[in-house]
Write a protein that holds these residues in place. Structure first.
Motif, PDB file in Angstrom:
ATOM      1  N   ASP A 187       0.832  -1.205   0.000  1.00 10.42           N
ATOM      2  CA  ASP A 187       0.000   0.000   0.000  1.00 10.42           C
ATOM      3  C   ASP A 187       0.867   1.255   0.000  1.00 10.42           C
ATOM      4  OD1 ASP A 187      -2.369  -1.348  -0.101  1.00 10.42           O
ATOM      5  OD2 ASP A 187      -2.894  -1.074   2.000  1.00 10.42           O
ATOM      6  N   TYR A 188       1.958   1.203   0.754  1.00  8.47           N
ATOM      7  CA  TYR A 188       2.873   2.335   0.792  1.00  8.47           C
ATOM      8  C   TYR A 188       3.439   2.609  -0.594  1.00  8.47           C
ATOM      9  CZ  TYR A 188       6.748   5.317   2.121  1.00  8.47           C
ATOM     10  OH  TYR A 188       7.622   6.366   2.210  1.00  8.47           O
ATOM     11  N   LEU A 189       3.868   1.561  -1.279  1.00  9.98           N
ATOM     12  CA  LEU A 189       4.457   1.736  -2.604  1.00  9.98           C
ATOM     13  C   LEU A 189       3.422   2.156  -3.639  1.00  9.98           C
ATOM     14  CD1 LEU A 189       6.950  -1.263  -2.755  1.00  9.98           C
ATOM     15  CD2 LEU A 189       7.473   1.148  -2.363  1.00  9.98           C
ATOM     16  N   ASP A 190       2.170   1.712  -3.489  1.00 10.12           N
ATOM     17  CA  ASP A 190       1.120   2.142  -4.414  1.00 10.12           C
ATOM     18  C   ASP A 190       1.032   3.660  -4.485  1.00 10.12           C
ATOM     19  OD1 ASP A 190       0.396  -0.398  -5.158  1.00 10.12           O
ATOM     20  OD2 ASP A 190      -1.343  -0.523  -3.825  1.00 10.12           O
ATOM     21  N   SER A 191       1.189   4.311  -3.332  1.00  7.62           N
ATOM     22  CA  SER A 191       1.100   5.776  -3.308  1.00  7.62           C
ATOM     23  C   SER A 191       2.446   6.433  -3.513  1.00  7.62           C
ATOM     24  CB  SER A 191       0.476   6.250  -1.986  1.00  7.62           C
ATOM     25  OG  SER A 191       1.208   5.779  -0.884  1.00  7.62           O
ATOM     26  N   ALA A 192       3.496   5.853  -2.930  1.00  2.95           N
ATOM     27  CA  ALA A 192       4.820   6.478  -3.015  1.00  2.95           C
ATOM     28  C   ALA A 192       5.367   6.468  -4.431  1.00  2.95           C
ATOM     29  CB  ALA A 192       5.789   5.761  -2.075  1.00  2.95           C
ATOM     30  N   PRO A 227      10.554  -7.856   2.082  1.00  3.94           N
ATOM     31  CA  PRO A 227       9.741  -6.982   2.930  1.00  3.94           C
ATOM     32  C   PRO A 227       8.396  -7.571   3.338  1.00  3.94           C
ATOM     33  CG  PRO A 227      10.639  -5.793   1.052  1.00  3.94           C
ATOM     34  CD  PRO A 227      10.885  -7.242   0.799  1.00  3.94           C
ATOM     35  N   ALA A 228       7.881  -8.536   2.565  1.00  6.81           N
ATOM     36  CA  ALA A 228       6.589  -9.146   2.891  1.00  6.81           C
ATOM     37  C   ALA A 228       6.715 -10.661   2.988  1.00  6.81           C
ATOM     38  CB  ALA A 228       5.547  -8.761   1.846  1.00  6.81           C
ATOM     39  N   GLY A 229       7.873 -11.160   3.336  1.00  6.46           N
ATOM     40  CA  GLY A 229       8.064 -12.586   3.477  1.00  6.46           C
ATOM     41  C   GLY A 229       8.229 -13.292   2.147  1.00  6.46           C
ATOM     42  N   ALA A 230       8.214 -14.613   2.218  1.00  9.44           N
ATOM     43  CA  ALA A 230       8.494 -15.425   1.032  1.00  9.44           C
ATOM     44  C   ALA A 230       7.426 -15.309  -0.042  1.00  9.44           C
ATOM     45  CB  ALA A 230       8.653 -16.892   1.447  1.00  9.44           C
ATOM     46  N   LYS A 231       6.233 -14.864   0.316  1.00 13.75           N
ATOM     47  CA  LYS A 231       5.157 -14.747  -0.663  1.00 13.75           C
ATOM     48  C   LYS A 231       5.263 -13.481  -1.507  1.00 13.75           C
ATOM     49  CE  LYS A 231       2.961 -18.501   0.582  1.00 13.75           C
ATOM     50  NZ  LYS A 231       2.826 -19.659  -0.330  1.00 13.75           N
ATOM     51  N   GLY A 232       6.086 -12.534  -1.081  1.00 14.89           N
ATOM     52  CA  GLY A 232       6.222 -11.274  -1.810  1.00 14.89           C
ATOM     53  C   GLY A 232       7.523 -11.202  -2.576  1.00 14.89           C
ATOM     54  N   PRO A 233       7.793 -10.079  -3.227  1.00 12.95           N
ATOM     55  CA  PRO A 233       9.042  -9.905  -3.971  1.00 12.95           C
ATOM     56  C   PRO A 233      10.268  -9.974  -3.060  1.00 12.95           C
ATOM     57  CG  PRO A 233       7.429  -8.235  -4.587  1.00 12.95           C
ATOM     58  CD  PRO A 233       6.894  -8.923  -3.371  1.00 12.95           C
ATOM     59  N   ASP A 243       4.557 -10.454  -7.158  1.00 13.04           N
ATOM     60  CA  ASP A 243       3.220 -10.242  -6.604  1.00 13.04           C
ATOM     61  C   ASP A 243       3.345 -10.154  -5.086  1.00 13.04           C
ATOM     62  OD1 ASP A 243       0.586 -10.191  -5.908  1.00 13.04           O
ATOM     63  OD2 ASP A 243       0.146 -12.254  -6.521  1.00 13.04           O
ATOM     64  N   TRP A 244       2.707  -9.139  -4.495  1.00 12.06           N
ATOM     65  CA  TRP A 244       2.854  -8.920  -3.062  1.00 12.06           C
ATOM     66  C   TRP A 244       2.042  -9.885  -2.209  1.00 12.06           C
ATOM     67  CZ3 TRP A 244       6.694  -6.393  -1.056  1.00 12.06           C
ATOM     68  CH2 TRP A 244       7.331  -5.388  -1.795  1.00 12.06           C
TER      69      TRP A 244
END
Length: 426
Positions: free
Chosen positions: A104-109, A311-317, A357-358
Motif C-alpha cells: 500500500d505504501y508503494l502504491d502511493s509512493a 519486505p513481505a516474506g516469502a510470498k512477496g518480492p 506479486d505482493w
C-alpha cells in the motif's frame, strides 16, 4: 530527518467484506491523553488557547538560547505573541494501531503521477541536477526520488512554523525533551544567520523542514549553498534543497553510479536462513546460491556485496540490497521508505514496475497482534522472551522454528495468516 508518513495514503480498498472489516478494525486510531497542561491548550475546533504555562516556558528558555548565542532581538521577534501549535499537541501522542503494508505504501509512493512529475522535474532542473551530480557524485534520480517522497516535489512541505512546532514539543512533549531543545536552538540559529525568514520557516508538526524535510540538526550538518548566495535555503531554493540532499547522501557513503538493489527470484529449496537481513554475500555468491535477477540479466558488478531482503516474506518480492539502499535508510530508517525511493528513482529513469506479486492477504501485524503472536509462541515452547509487540531477532528465530516444525517456508515473517495458523493449532 523526515517525520515519515506524509506520502499520500493508498485508495486501494479491501477486496472483500472480511478484509474490509479487518481493515476498518486495524485502522482504528488510538489517541493517548497528553500532559494535563498540553490538553488544556486545545479547543474542540482546534484553536489554541492562551496559556500562561507556555509564556513561562518562553521566558524560562531565554537563558538557554542566550548561552547558545541567540540574540535578544531574534528571540523577541520569533516568540512575539506565539502560542503552542495545536496540531503538534494533537499529533505528538498519536499512536496508530494500523500498520500500513509495504505494498500500500508503494502504491502511493511510486504512483504514476509521482513518476510523471519526477520526469518533468528531471527536465526542468536538468542543468542544476547535472552540476549537483558532478559536485557530490550522487545520481540525480536518487535526489529527485527523495524530493518526490518527502514533499511530492515541493507541493506540500508542511504547514507549520518549525520554531513554533519545536517550541511546543519542548514545552509539552513527555519524551525526548533534550532532543527537541537542541533542535529548537539550532532552528533559532538558522533564522538568526539569515538563511530563511522566520515567517517562511515551514515544515512538519515535528520540525522537519523544507523541500526535502531536514531536521535543524541535519540542516546544520549537511545543508548546501548551491548558488553561492551565502544562504542554505532549503525552503524557497530548489537547487539548495537538492544539493543538500545530495550532500547528505554523499556524506553517508553513497556509491556513485551504482544502483540501490535488484529485484530477484529465489530458487526451489532456497536456504531461507540466508534471508535474515544481515547475511552479506557478494552478488557472485548469491548467484551461486541460485538467486537470479527477475529480468534474467546477469549482475553487472558481481563483486558488489548485498543483503537479501523480503519486505513481505516469502510470498512477496525479494531484493538484493546494495550499499546505496542502506545509505537511503540513513535518510529515513524504514525499509518501505528506502525501497520506495529506490524504485521511484528507477521509474523516473525509465525502469519497469516490480515483477513480483505482493500476496496482499499476508497483512503485517500491528503491535497488539505481534504481542499476541509472541504469547502464542511462548506458550508452545518457541521462546521469544517478553511479549512486547516488537519484532526482534528472538521473535524472528522463534517464527522460523515454528514454521519449520509445520512445514511452512521459514521466512520469519509475522503476518495475520501466520497468527491465525498458530492459534488454530490450539
Amino acid at each position: 530527518m523526515s517525520s515519515f508518513g506524509h506520502a499520500p495514503k493508498s485508495h486501494r480498498g479491501p477486496r472483500n467484506g472480511a478484509q474490509r472489516a479487518s481493515a476498518v478494525k486495524r485502522m482504528t486510531v488510538r489517541w493517548l491523553a497528553g500532559p494535563v497542561a498540553a490538553a488544556s491548550l486545545v479547543l474542540s475546533a482546534g484553536q489554541a488557547l492562551a496559556d500562561p504555562g507556555f509564556d513561562r516556558f518562553v521566558n524560562g528558555f531565554w537563558p538557554t538560547a542566550k548561552a547558545a548565542g541567540i540574540s535578544s532581538s531574534t528571540y523577541k521577534h520569533v516568540f512575539r505573541n506565539m502560542e503552542p501549535d495545536p496540531d503538534t499537541l494533537k499529533f505528538m501522542d498519536r499512536q496508530s494501531e494500523f500498520v500500513k503494508p509495504v505494498w500500500d505504501y508503494l502504491d502511493s509512493a511510486v504512483s504514476e503521477s509521482r513518476i510523471t512529475r519526477g520526469k518533468e522535474m528531471m527536465k526542468q532542473y536538468s542543468r542544476e541536477l547535472a552540476v549537483i551530480e558532478e559536485r557530490y557524485g550522487v545520481d540525480r534520480e536518487a535526489v529527485l526520488a527523495i524530493w518526490g517522497m518527502e514533499t511530492n516535489y515541493g507541493s506540500f512541505m508542511g504547514k507549520h512554523n518549525v520554531i513554533r512546532a519545536l517550541a511546543t514539543l519542548v514545552y509539552a512533549a513527555p519524551r525526548r525533551t533534550d532532543f527537541w531543545r537542541s533542535e529548537l536552538i539550532k532552528a533559532l540559529g538558522i533564522v538568526q544567520a539569515g538563511h530563511v525568514r522566520f515567517e517562511d520557516m515551514e515544515g512538519s508538526w515535528a520540525g522537519a523542514m523544507g523541500h526535502t524535510q531536514f531536521m535543524p540538526s541535519s540542516w546544520q550538518a549537511y545543508a548546501a549553498d548551491y548558488d553561492g548566495d551565502g544562504r542554505r535555503d532549503i525552503w524557497t531554493s530548489v537547487p539548495d534543497a537538492l544539493a543538500s540532499t545530495a550532500r547528505y547522501l554523499k556524506e553517508h557513503g553513497w556509491q556513485t553510479g551504482k544502483t540501490w538493489g535488484y529485484e530477484v527470484r529465489l530458487p526451489q529449496g532456497f536456504n531461507f536462513n540466508l534471508a535474515d537481513e544481515k547475511t552479506t554475500l557478494s552478488l557472485r555468491d548469491w548467484d551461486h546460491q541460485g538467486v537470479k535477477r527477475v529480468n534474467g540479466r546477469s549482475f553487472p558488478r558481481p563483486e558488489d556485496d548485498a543483503i537479501l531482503v523480503m519486505p513481505a516474506g516469502a510470498k512477496g518480492p525479494a531484493f538484493l540490497m546494495l550499499r546505496n539502499f542502506f545509505v537511503i535508510k540513513r535518510y529515513n530508517n524504514a525499509t518501505a521508505y528506502a525501497l520506495g525511493v529506490g524504485h521511484l528513482a528507477d521509474r523516473i529513469n525509465g525502469g519497469s514496475e516490480l515483477a513480483g506479486d505482493w500476496a496482499r492477504e499476508y497483512l503485517p501485524l500491528n503491535r497488539d497482534e505481534t504481542a499476541e503472536l509472541q504469547h502464542e509462541l511462548n506458550q508452545r515452547g518457541y521462546h521469544v522472551g517478553t511479549a512486547d509487540g516488537i519484532i526482534g531477532p528472538a521473535t524472528r528465530a522463534a517464527i522460523r522454528a515454528y514454521q519449520k516444525s509445520r512445514g511452512i517456508i521459514p521466512d520469519g515473517y509475522a503476518s495475520v495468516v501466520l497468527l491465525a495458523r498458530i492459534k488454530m493449532d490450539g
